[in-house]
Design a protein around this motif. Structure first.
Motif, PDB file in Angstrom:
ATOM      1  N   LYS A 161       0.837  -1.207   0.000  1.00  0.00           N
ATOM      2  CA  LYS A 161       0.000   0.000   0.000  1.00  0.00           C
ATOM      3  C   LYS A 161       0.874   1.260   0.000  1.00  0.00           C
ATOM      4  N   SER A 162       1.988   1.212   0.720  1.00  0.00           N
ATOM      5  CA  SER A 162       2.913   2.354   0.718  1.00  0.00           C
ATOM      6  C   SER A 162       3.508   2.559  -0.663  1.00  0.00           C
ATOM      7  N   LEU A 163       3.914   1.469  -1.321  1.00  0.00           N
ATOM      8  CA  LEU A 163       4.473   1.561  -2.670  1.00  0.00           C
ATOM      9  C   LEU A 163       3.462   2.157  -3.639  1.00  0.00           C
ATOM     10  N   MET A 164       2.188   1.775  -3.463  1.00  0.00           N
ATOM     11  CA  MET A 164       1.152   2.225  -4.397  1.00  0.00           C
ATOM     12  C   MET A 164       0.732   3.673  -4.186  1.00  0.00           C
ATOM     13  N   ARG A 165       1.313   4.344  -3.206  1.00  0.00           N
ATOM     14  CA  ARG A 165       1.073   5.789  -3.104  1.00  0.00           C
ATOM     15  C   ARG A 165       1.684   6.516  -4.300  1.00  0.00           C
ATOM     16  N   THR A 166       2.722   5.893  -4.898  1.00  0.00           N
ATOM     17  CA  THR A 166       3.381   6.542  -6.043  1.00  0.00           C
ATOM     18  C   THR A 166       3.470   5.659  -7.278  1.00  0.00           C
ATOM     19  N   THR A 167       3.472   4.323  -7.103  1.00  0.00           N
ATOM     20  CA  THR A 167       3.816   3.447  -8.223  1.00  0.00           C
ATOM     21  C   THR A 167       2.887   2.238  -8.268  1.00  0.00           C
ATOM     22  N   SER A 168       2.372   1.926  -9.454  1.00  0.00           N
ATOM     23  CA  SER A 168       1.500   0.756  -9.605  1.00  0.00           C
ATOM     24  C   SER A 168       2.338  -0.523  -9.683  1.00  0.00           C
ATOM     25  N   PRO A 169       1.743  -1.686  -9.391  1.00  0.00           N
ATOM     26  CA  PRO A 169       2.496  -2.947  -9.456  1.00  0.00           C
ATOM     27  C   PRO A 169       3.118  -3.219 -10.818  1.00  0.00           C
ATOM     28  N   ILE A 170       2.417  -2.877 -11.928  1.00  0.00           N
ATOM     29  CA  ILE A 170       2.996  -3.211 -13.235  1.00  0.00           C
ATOM     30  C   ILE A 170       4.203  -2.336 -13.573  1.00  0.00           C
ATOM     31  N   VAL A 171       4.356  -1.204 -12.869  1.00  0.00           N
ATOM     32  CA  VAL A 171       5.575  -0.409 -13.047  1.00  0.00           C
ATOM     33  C   VAL A 171       6.647  -0.884 -12.078  1.00  0.00           C
ATOM     34  N   ASP A 172       6.295  -1.008 -10.799  1.00  0.00           N
ATOM     35  CA  ASP A 172       7.276  -1.353  -9.766  1.00  0.00           C
ATOM     36  C   ASP A 172       7.958  -2.690 -10.051  1.00  0.00           C
ATOM     37  N   CYS A 173       7.169  -3.721 -10.331  1.00  0.00           N
ATOM     38  CA  CYS A 173       7.730  -5.050 -10.615  1.00  0.00           C
ATOM     39  C   CYS A 173       7.981  -5.261 -12.105  1.00  0.00           C
ATOM     40  N   GLY A 174       7.151  -4.610 -12.921  1.00  0.00           N
ATOM     41  CA  GLY A 174       7.212  -4.868 -14.361  1.00  0.00           C
ATOM     42  C   GLY A 174       8.542  -4.530 -14.994  1.00  0.00           C
ATOM     43  N   VAL A 175       9.239  -3.504 -14.461  1.00  0.00           N
ATOM     44  CA  VAL A 175      10.509  -3.118 -15.074  1.00  0.00           C
ATOM     45  C   VAL A 175      11.501  -4.283 -15.097  1.00  0.00           C
ATOM     46  N   HIS A 176      11.468  -5.150 -14.078  1.00  0.00           N
ATOM     47  CA  HIS A 176      12.346  -6.332 -14.053  1.00  0.00           C
ATOM     48  C   HIS A 176      12.104  -7.222 -15.275  1.00  0.00           C
ATOM     49  N   TYR A 177      10.844  -7.567 -15.475  1.00  0.00           N
ATOM     50  CA  TYR A 177      10.511  -8.608 -16.451  1.00  0.00           C
ATOM     51  C   TYR A 177      10.448  -8.053 -17.869  1.00  0.00           C
ATOM     52  N   VAL A 178      10.077  -6.788 -18.005  1.00  0.00           N
ATOM     53  CA  VAL A 178      10.185  -6.147 -19.314  1.00  0.00           C
ATOM     54  C   VAL A 178      11.664  -6.036 -19.697  1.00  0.00           C
ATOM     55  N   ASP A 179      12.525  -5.781 -18.716  1.00  0.00           N
ATOM     56  CA  ASP A 179      13.970  -5.757 -18.971  1.00  0.00           C
ATOM     57  C   ASP A 179      14.454  -7.108 -19.493  1.00  0.00           C
ATOM     58  N   VAL A 180      13.933  -8.197 -18.931  1.00  0.00           N
ATOM     59  CA  VAL A 180      14.290  -9.536 -19.417  1.00  0.00           C
ATOM     60  C   VAL A 180      13.831  -9.703 -20.870  1.00  0.00           C
ATOM     61  N   MET A 181      12.593  -9.278 -21.177  1.00  0.00           N
ATOM     62  CA  MET A 181      12.099  -9.356 -22.562  1.00  0.00           C
ATOM     63  C   MET A 181      13.048  -8.614 -23.505  1.00  0.00           C
ATOM     64  N   CYS A 182      13.428  -7.399 -23.093  1.00  0.00           N
ATOM     65  CA  CYS A 182      14.280  -6.566 -23.962  1.00  0.00           C
ATOM     66  C   CYS A 182      15.665  -7.176 -24.144  1.00  0.00           C
ATOM     67  N   GLN A 183      16.189  -7.820 -23.106  1.00  0.00           N
ATOM     68  CA  GLN A 183      17.494  -8.483 -23.229  1.00  0.00           C
ATOM     69  C   GLN A 183      17.430  -9.652 -24.203  1.00  0.00           C
ATOM     70  N   ILE A 184      16.280 -10.324 -24.258  1.00  0.00           N
ATOM     71  CA  ILE A 184      16.148 -11.489 -25.134  1.00  0.00           C
ATOM     72  C   ILE A 184      15.971 -11.061 -26.581  1.00  0.00           C
ATOM     73  N   THR A 185      15.124 -10.072 -26.836  1.00  0.00           N
ATOM     74  CA  THR A 185      14.818  -9.745 -28.234  1.00  0.00           C
ATOM     75  C   THR A 185      15.746  -8.719 -28.861  1.00  0.00           C
ATOM     76  N   ASP A 186      16.276  -7.785 -28.050  1.00  0.00           N
ATOM     77  CA  ASP A 186      17.090  -6.676 -28.580  1.00  0.00           C
ATOM     78  C   ASP A 186      16.296  -5.727 -29.472  1.00  0.00           C
ATOM     79  N   ALA A 187      15.041  -6.049 -29.787  1.00  0.00           N
ATOM     80  CA  ALA A 187      14.240  -5.207 -30.686  1.00  0.00           C
ATOM     81  C   ALA A 187      13.594  -4.073 -29.900  1.00  0.00           C
ATOM     82  N   ARG A 188      13.270  -3.016 -30.604  1.00  0.00           N
ATOM     83  CA  ARG A 188      12.636  -1.849 -30.002  1.00  0.00           C
ATOM     84  C   ARG A 188      11.142  -2.118 -29.791  1.00  0.00           C
ATOM     85  N   ALA A 189      10.624  -1.732 -28.641  1.00  0.00           N
ATOM     86  CA  ALA A 189       9.179  -1.809 -28.409  1.00  0.00           C
ATOM     87  C   ALA A 189       8.487  -0.709 -29.201  1.00  0.00           C
ATOM     88  N   VAL A 190       7.375  -1.053 -29.856  1.00  0.00           N
ATOM     89  CA  VAL A 190       6.693  -0.065 -30.697  1.00  0.00           C
ATOM     90  C   VAL A 190       5.296   0.305 -30.182  1.00  0.00           C
TER      91      VAL A 190
END
Length: 352
Positions: free
Chosen positions: A163-192
Protein backbone atom coordinates in the motif's frame (compact mmCIF):
# COMPACT_ATOMS: atom_id res chain seq x y z
CA UNK A 1 48.52 -2.39 -3.41
CA UNK A 2 45.17 -2.16 -1.68
CA UNK A 3 42.15 -0.77 -3.51
CA UNK A 4 40.46 2.22 -1.93
CA UNK A 5 37.54 1.35 0.34
CA UNK A 6 34.27 2.86 -0.94
CA UNK A 7 32.48 4.91 1.71
CA UNK A 8 28.73 4.35 1.26
CA UNK A 9 25.62 6.10 2.53
CA UNK A 10 22.55 3.79 2.45
CA UNK A 11 19.19 5.54 2.12
CA UNK A 12 15.99 3.58 2.76
CA UNK A 13 15.79 0.58 5.09
CA UNK A 14 12.87 -1.41 3.70
CA UNK A 15 13.35 -4.99 2.48
CA UNK A 16 15.81 -4.07 -0.28
CA UNK A 17 17.63 -1.34 1.65
CA UNK A 18 18.32 -3.63 4.59
CA UNK A 19 19.59 -6.36 2.26
CA UNK A 20 21.86 -3.95 0.39
CA UNK A 21 23.16 -2.56 3.69
CA UNK A 22 24.08 -6.10 4.76
CA UNK A 23 25.84 -6.60 1.42
CA UNK A 24 27.96 -3.47 2.00
CA UNK A 25 28.63 -4.45 5.63
CA UNK A 26 29.91 -7.90 4.61
CA UNK A 27 31.99 -6.73 1.63
CA UNK A 28 35.47 -5.47 2.66
CA UNK A 29 35.47 -3.17 -0.38
CA UNK A 30 32.82 -0.97 1.28
CA UNK A 31 32.56 1.01 4.50
CA UNK A 32 29.09 2.16 5.60
CA UNK A 33 29.34 5.75 6.84
CA UNK A 34 25.65 6.08 7.69
CA UNK A 35 22.11 4.87 7.14
CA UNK A 36 19.12 7.07 6.29
CA UNK A 37 15.53 6.36 7.28
CA UNK A 38 12.69 8.48 8.61
CA UNK A 39 11.90 5.93 11.33
CA UNK A 40 14.02 3.44 13.28
CA UNK A 41 13.28 0.03 11.74
CA UNK A 42 14.17 -3.39 13.09
CA UNK A 43 17.65 -4.22 11.78
CA UNK A 44 19.87 -7.28 11.70
CA UNK A 45 22.40 -7.38 14.53
CA UNK A 46 25.26 -6.52 12.13
CA UNK A 47 23.63 -3.19 11.24
CA UNK A 48 22.65 -2.00 14.70
CA UNK A 49 25.91 -0.14 15.32
CA UNK A 50 25.39 2.34 12.47
CA UNK A 51 23.87 5.78 13.01
CA UNK A 52 20.48 6.28 11.33
CA UNK A 53 20.03 9.79 9.93
CA UNK A 54 16.49 11.12 9.32
CA UNK A 55 17.29 13.27 6.26
CA UNK A 56 19.17 12.20 3.12
CA UNK A 57 20.32 15.64 1.93
CA UNK A 58 21.73 16.53 5.35
CA UNK A 59 23.53 13.20 5.67
CA UNK A 60 24.94 13.58 2.14
CA UNK A 61 26.36 17.03 2.95
CA UNK A 62 27.76 16.05 6.35
CA UNK A 63 29.17 12.56 5.63
CA UNK A 64 30.54 13.17 2.10
CA UNK A 65 30.28 9.52 0.95
CA UNK A 66 31.85 8.07 -2.22
CA UNK A 67 28.69 6.10 -3.04
CA UNK A 68 25.02 6.69 -2.32
CA UNK A 69 22.75 3.63 -2.25
CA UNK A 70 19.19 4.83 -2.82
CA UNK A 71 16.49 2.35 -1.75
CA UNK A 72 13.72 4.77 -0.81
CA UNK A 73 10.24 5.07 -2.37
CA UNK A 74 10.34 5.61 -6.12
CA UNK A 75 9.25 9.27 -6.10
CA UNK A 76 12.48 10.32 -4.34
CA UNK A 77 14.90 8.32 -6.52
CA UNK A 78 15.59 10.96 -9.16
CA UNK A 79 16.14 13.94 -6.82
CA UNK A 80 18.33 11.92 -4.45
CA UNK A 81 20.40 10.46 -7.30
CA UNK A 82 20.96 13.84 -8.98
CA UNK A 83 21.97 15.39 -5.63
CA UNK A 84 24.42 12.53 -5.08
CA UNK A 85 26.00 13.02 -8.51
CA UNK A 86 26.29 16.77 -7.93
CA UNK A 87 28.10 15.96 -4.67
CA UNK A 88 30.60 13.82 -6.61
CA UNK A 89 29.23 10.40 -5.61
CA UNK A 90 28.65 7.23 -7.57
CA UNK A 91 25.07 5.94 -7.24
CA UNK A 92 23.26 2.65 -6.81
CA UNK A 93 19.49 3.12 -7.09
CA UNK A 94 16.79 0.52 -6.66
CA UNK A 95 14.35 -0.02 -9.51
CA UNK A 96 12.40 1.72 -10.88
CA UNK A 97 14.98 4.39 -11.68
CA UNK A 98 12.32 7.12 -11.44
CA UNK A 99 8.57 7.65 -11.71
CA UNK A 100 8.74 9.43 -15.09
CA UNK A 101 10.85 8.92 -18.21
CA UNK A 102 11.96 12.56 -18.03
CA UNK A 103 13.26 12.03 -14.49
CA UNK A 104 15.02 8.80 -15.50
CA UNK A 105 16.73 10.63 -18.36
CA UNK A 106 17.64 13.45 -15.96
CA UNK A 107 19.41 10.96 -13.68
CA UNK A 108 21.32 9.37 -16.58
CA UNK A 109 22.34 12.83 -17.82
CA UNK A 110 23.53 13.78 -14.31
CA UNK A 111 25.66 10.62 -14.15
CA UNK A 112 27.23 11.51 -17.50
CA UNK A 113 27.86 15.15 -16.54
CA UNK A 114 29.49 14.14 -13.24
CA UNK A 115 31.47 11.30 -14.82
CA UNK A 116 30.23 8.93 -12.10
CA UNK A 117 28.80 5.40 -12.14
CA UNK A 118 25.06 4.67 -12.04
CA UNK A 119 23.90 1.12 -11.37
CA UNK A 120 20.17 0.34 -11.25
CA UNK A 121 18.92 -2.51 -9.05
CA UNK A 122 17.93 -5.07 -11.67
CA UNK A 123 18.60 -8.05 -9.41
CA UNK A 124 17.76 -10.65 -12.10
CA UNK A 125 20.73 -9.45 -14.18
CA UNK A 126 23.00 -10.96 -11.51
CA UNK A 127 21.15 -14.27 -11.18
CA UNK A 128 22.94 -17.18 -12.90
CA UNK A 129 19.67 -19.01 -13.58
CA UNK A 130 18.00 -15.99 -15.20
CA UNK A 131 21.14 -15.41 -17.24
CA UNK A 132 20.79 -19.04 -18.40
CA UNK A 133 17.10 -18.51 -19.26
CA UNK A 134 17.96 -15.42 -21.34
CA UNK A 135 20.83 -17.22 -23.07
CA UNK A 136 18.69 -20.27 -24.00
CA UNK A 137 15.85 -18.06 -25.25
CA UNK A 138 18.23 -16.04 -27.44
CA UNK A 139 19.47 -19.29 -29.02
CA UNK A 140 15.90 -20.05 -30.14
CA UNK A 141 15.72 -16.78 -32.08
CA UNK A 142 12.83 -14.36 -32.71
CA UNK A 143 10.01 -13.62 -33.06
CA UNK A 144 9.17 -14.37 -29.43
CA UNK A 145 6.09 -14.69 -27.27
CA UNK A 146 6.84 -13.58 -23.69
CA UNK A 147 4.46 -14.69 -20.94
CA UNK A 148 5.39 -13.39 -17.50
CA UNK A 149 3.76 -12.50 -14.23
CA UNK A 150 4.45 -12.09 -10.53
CA UNK A 151 1.33 -11.81 -8.40
CA UNK A 152 1.61 -11.53 -4.62
CA UNK A 153 -1.11 -12.57 -2.19
CA UNK A 154 -0.04 -10.18 0.55
CA UNK A 155 -1.36 -9.54 4.05
CA UNK A 156 -0.18 -7.94 7.29
CA UNK A 157 3.17 -6.10 7.01
CA UNK A 158 3.66 -7.09 3.34
CA UNK A 159 0.28 -5.64 2.33
CA UNK A 160 1.18 -2.51 4.33
CA UNK A 161 4.40 -2.24 2.29
CA UNK A 162 2.48 -2.73 -0.96
CA UNK A 163 0.00 0.00 0.00
CA UNK A 164 2.91 2.35 0.72
CA UNK A 165 4.47 1.56 -2.67
CA UNK A 166 1.15 2.22 -4.40
CA UNK A 167 1.07 5.79 -3.10
CA UNK A 168 3.38 6.54 -6.04
CA UNK A 169 3.82 3.45 -8.22
CA UNK A 170 1.50 0.76 -9.60
CA UNK A 171 2.50 -2.95 -9.46
CA UNK A 172 3.00 -3.21 -13.23
CA UNK A 173 5.58 -0.41 -13.05
CA UNK A 174 7.28 -1.35 -9.77
CA UNK A 175 7.73 -5.05 -10.61
CA UNK A 176 7.21 -4.87 -14.36
CA UNK A 177 10.51 -3.12 -15.07
CA UNK A 178 12.35 -6.33 -14.05
CA UNK A 179 10.51 -8.61 -16.45
CA UNK A 180 10.18 -6.15 -19.31
CA UNK A 181 13.97 -5.76 -18.97
CA UNK A 182 14.29 -9.54 -19.42
CA UNK A 183 12.10 -9.36 -22.56
CA UNK A 184 14.28 -6.57 -23.96
CA UNK A 185 17.49 -8.48 -23.23
CA UNK A 186 16.15 -11.49 -25.13
CA UNK A 187 14.82 -9.75 -28.23
CA UNK A 188 17.09 -6.68 -28.58
CA UNK A 189 14.24 -5.21 -30.69
CA UNK A 190 12.64 -1.85 -30.00
CA UNK A 191 9.18 -1.81 -28.41
CA UNK A 192 6.69 -0.07 -30.70
CA UNK A 193 3.33 -0.27 -28.90
CA UNK A 194 2.11 -0.88 -25.36
CA UNK A 195 -1.38 -1.64 -24.07
CA UNK A 196 -2.47 -1.87 -20.46
CA UNK A 197 -5.46 -2.61 -18.29
CA UNK A 198 -5.90 -2.50 -14.54
CA UNK A 199 -8.41 -2.78 -11.73
CA UNK A 200 -8.62 -1.27 -8.24
CA UNK A 201 -9.68 -4.13 -5.99
CA UNK A 202 -9.30 -2.50 -2.59
CA UNK A 203 -10.77 0.54 -0.82
CA UNK A 204 -7.48 0.79 1.08
CA UNK A 205 -5.68 2.39 -1.88
CA UNK A 206 -6.25 5.75 -3.60
CA UNK A 207 -9.18 6.07 -5.98
CA UNK A 208 -6.82 6.64 -8.92
CA UNK A 209 -4.54 3.67 -8.15
CA UNK A 210 -4.99 -0.01 -9.09
CA UNK A 211 -3.52 -3.08 -7.39
CA UNK A 212 -3.98 -5.41 -10.39
CA UNK A 213 -2.48 -4.62 -13.78
CA UNK A 214 -1.74 -6.34 -17.07
CA UNK A 215 0.39 -4.99 -19.93
CA UNK A 216 0.93 -6.11 -23.51
CA UNK A 217 3.96 -4.99 -25.51
CA UNK A 218 4.62 -5.31 -29.27
CA UNK A 219 8.21 -5.23 -30.58
CA UNK A 220 9.64 -4.15 -33.92
CA UNK A 221 10.77 -7.72 -34.79
CA UNK A 222 7.21 -9.05 -34.43
CA UNK A 223 7.70 -10.33 -30.87
CA UNK A 224 4.83 -9.87 -28.42
CA UNK A 225 4.64 -10.18 -24.67
CA UNK A 226 2.47 -9.76 -21.63
CA UNK A 227 3.19 -9.09 -17.98
CA UNK A 228 0.74 -9.29 -15.08
CA UNK A 229 1.13 -8.07 -11.51
CA UNK A 230 -1.33 -7.99 -8.62
CA UNK A 231 -0.84 -7.23 -4.92
CA UNK A 232 -3.13 -7.73 -1.96
CA UNK A 233 -5.08 -10.15 0.24
CA UNK A 234 -7.53 -10.95 -2.57
CA UNK A 235 -4.90 -12.12 -5.08
CA UNK A 236 -5.03 -15.78 -6.13
CA UNK A 237 -2.08 -18.11 -5.51
CA UNK A 238 -2.98 -20.01 -8.70
CA UNK A 239 -0.41 -19.54 -11.51
CA UNK A 240 1.03 -16.54 -9.66
CA UNK A 241 4.48 -17.12 -11.18
CA UNK A 242 4.68 -17.61 -14.94
CA UNK A 243 7.99 -17.11 -16.78
CA UNK A 244 7.74 -18.52 -20.28
CA UNK A 245 9.32 -17.64 -23.64
CA UNK A 246 8.20 -19.20 -26.93
CA UNK A 247 9.54 -18.90 -30.48
CA UNK A 248 8.99 -20.84 -33.73
CA UNK A 249 11.88 -23.12 -32.68
CA UNK A 250 10.55 -24.01 -29.24
CA UNK A 251 10.18 -22.68 -25.72
CA UNK A 252 12.12 -22.10 -22.53
CA UNK A 253 10.26 -21.89 -19.23
CA UNK A 254 10.79 -21.67 -15.51
CA UNK A 255 9.03 -24.53 -13.73
CA UNK A 256 8.19 -23.33 -10.23
CA UNK A 257 8.04 -25.50 -7.11
CA UNK A 258 4.29 -26.22 -6.71
CA UNK A 259 4.55 -25.56 -2.95
CA UNK A 260 6.04 -22.06 -3.39
CA UNK A 261 4.17 -19.12 -1.88
CA UNK A 262 3.77 -15.77 -3.64
CA UNK A 263 4.55 -13.76 -0.47
CA UNK A 264 7.99 -15.38 -0.02
CA UNK A 265 10.64 -12.93 -1.27
CA UNK A 266 12.98 -15.75 -2.37
CA UNK A 267 10.20 -17.07 -4.64
CA UNK A 268 10.46 -13.86 -6.70
CA UNK A 269 13.89 -14.89 -8.03
CA UNK A 270 14.15 -18.65 -7.56
CA UNK A 271 13.91 -20.69 -10.77
CA UNK A 272 13.85 -24.31 -9.48
CA UNK A 273 13.98 -25.84 -12.98
CA UNK A 274 14.49 -24.35 -16.45
CA UNK A 275 12.71 -26.47 -19.08
CA UNK A 276 13.87 -26.30 -22.69
CA UNK A 277 11.45 -27.53 -25.37
CA UNK A 278 12.46 -27.78 -29.03
CA UNK A 279 9.77 -27.73 -31.71
CA UNK A 280 11.67 -29.83 -34.27
CA UNK A 281 9.82 -32.95 -35.46
CA UNK A 282 10.86 -35.99 -37.52
CA UNK A 283 9.30 -37.57 -40.63
CA UNK A 284 6.60 -39.12 -38.43
CA UNK A 285 5.62 -35.69 -37.12
CA UNK A 286 6.75 -36.55 -33.59
CA UNK A 287 9.24 -34.51 -31.56
CA UNK A 288 12.84 -35.48 -32.23
CA UNK A 289 14.05 -34.88 -28.67
CA UNK A 290 12.35 -34.80 -25.26
CA UNK A 291 12.15 -31.65 -23.17
CA UNK A 292 15.33 -30.94 -21.25
CA UNK A 293 15.05 -30.00 -17.58
CA UNK A 294 18.00 -28.06 -16.19
CA UNK A 295 17.94 -28.14 -12.39
CA UNK A 296 19.29 -24.93 -10.91
CA UNK A 297 20.75 -26.42 -7.74
CA UNK A 298 22.69 -24.14 -5.42
CA UNK A 299 21.25 -20.96 -6.93
CA UNK A 300 21.67 -17.85 -4.78
CA UNK A 301 18.92 -16.71 -2.45
CA UNK A 302 17.73 -13.12 -2.03
CA UNK A 303 20.59 -11.91 0.20
CA UNK A 304 23.24 -13.62 -1.93
CA UNK A 305 21.80 -11.86 -5.01
CA UNK A 306 22.04 -8.49 -3.26
CA UNK A 307 25.65 -9.38 -2.42
CA UNK A 308 26.27 -10.05 -6.13
CA UNK A 309 24.65 -6.74 -7.11
CA UNK A 310 26.90 -4.77 -4.80
CA UNK A 311 29.97 -6.75 -5.91
CA UNK A 312 29.07 -5.56 -9.43
CA UNK A 313 28.74 -1.98 -8.12
CA UNK A 314 32.25 -2.26 -6.68
CA UNK A 315 33.62 -3.59 -9.98
CA UNK A 316 31.88 -0.84 -11.93
CA UNK A 317 33.70 1.78 -9.84
CA UNK A 318 37.11 0.11 -9.56
CA UNK A 319 37.32 -1.19 -13.14
CA UNK A 320 35.59 1.81 -14.75
CA UNK A 321 33.00 -0.42 -16.44
CA UNK A 322 31.05 1.04 -19.38
CA UNK A 323 27.46 1.28 -18.12
CA UNK A 324 25.91 3.05 -21.13
CA UNK A 325 23.85 0.00 -22.21
CA UNK A 326 22.91 -0.74 -18.59
CA UNK A 327 21.49 2.78 -18.15
CA UNK A 328 19.80 2.86 -21.57
CA UNK A 329 18.09 -0.48 -20.84
CA UNK A 330 16.78 0.84 -17.51
CA UNK A 331 15.22 3.85 -19.23
CA UNK A 332 13.77 1.65 -22.01
CA UNK A 333 12.04 -0.80 -19.64
CA UNK A 334 10.70 2.09 -17.53
CA UNK A 335 9.37 3.79 -20.69
CA UNK A 336 7.42 0.62 -21.59
CA UNK A 337 5.96 0.15 -18.11
CA UNK A 338 4.97 3.81 -17.77
CA UNK A 339 3.33 3.62 -21.21
CA UNK A 340 1.34 0.65 -19.91
CA UNK A 341 0.30 2.71 -16.87
CA UNK A 342 -0.78 5.53 -19.21
CA UNK A 343 -2.78 3.02 -21.27
CA UNK A 344 -4.51 1.72 -18.12
CA UNK A 345 -5.57 5.26 -17.22
CA UNK A 346 -6.63 6.41 -20.71
CA UNK A 347 -7.99 3.16 -22.12
CA UNK A 348 -5.91 3.73 -25.27
CA UNK A 349 -2.81 1.92 -26.63
CA UNK A 350 0.42 3.94 -26.57
CA UNK A 351 2.72 4.09 -29.59
CA UNK A 352 6.40 4.46 -28.69
Amino acid sequence: MTEKTIRVLVAGLGNMGRSHALAYHNNPGFEIVGLVNRSTPELAAELQGYTIHPDFMTALAELKPDLCSINTYSDSHADYAVAAFEAGCDVFVEKPLATTVADAERVVAAAGKAGRKLVIGYILRHHPSWMKLIGEARKLGPPYVFRMNLNQQSSGPTWATHKSLMRTTSPIVDCGVHYVDVMCQITDARAVEVRGMGLRMSDEIAADMYNYGHLQVLFEDGSVGWYEAGWGPMISETAFFVKDVMSPKGAVSIVMDPNAKSDDIDTHTKTSVIRLHTAETGPDGKFIRPDQDMTMEGEPGHQALCDLEQAFMLRAIREDLDLDRHMADAVASLRICLAADESVRTGQPVRL
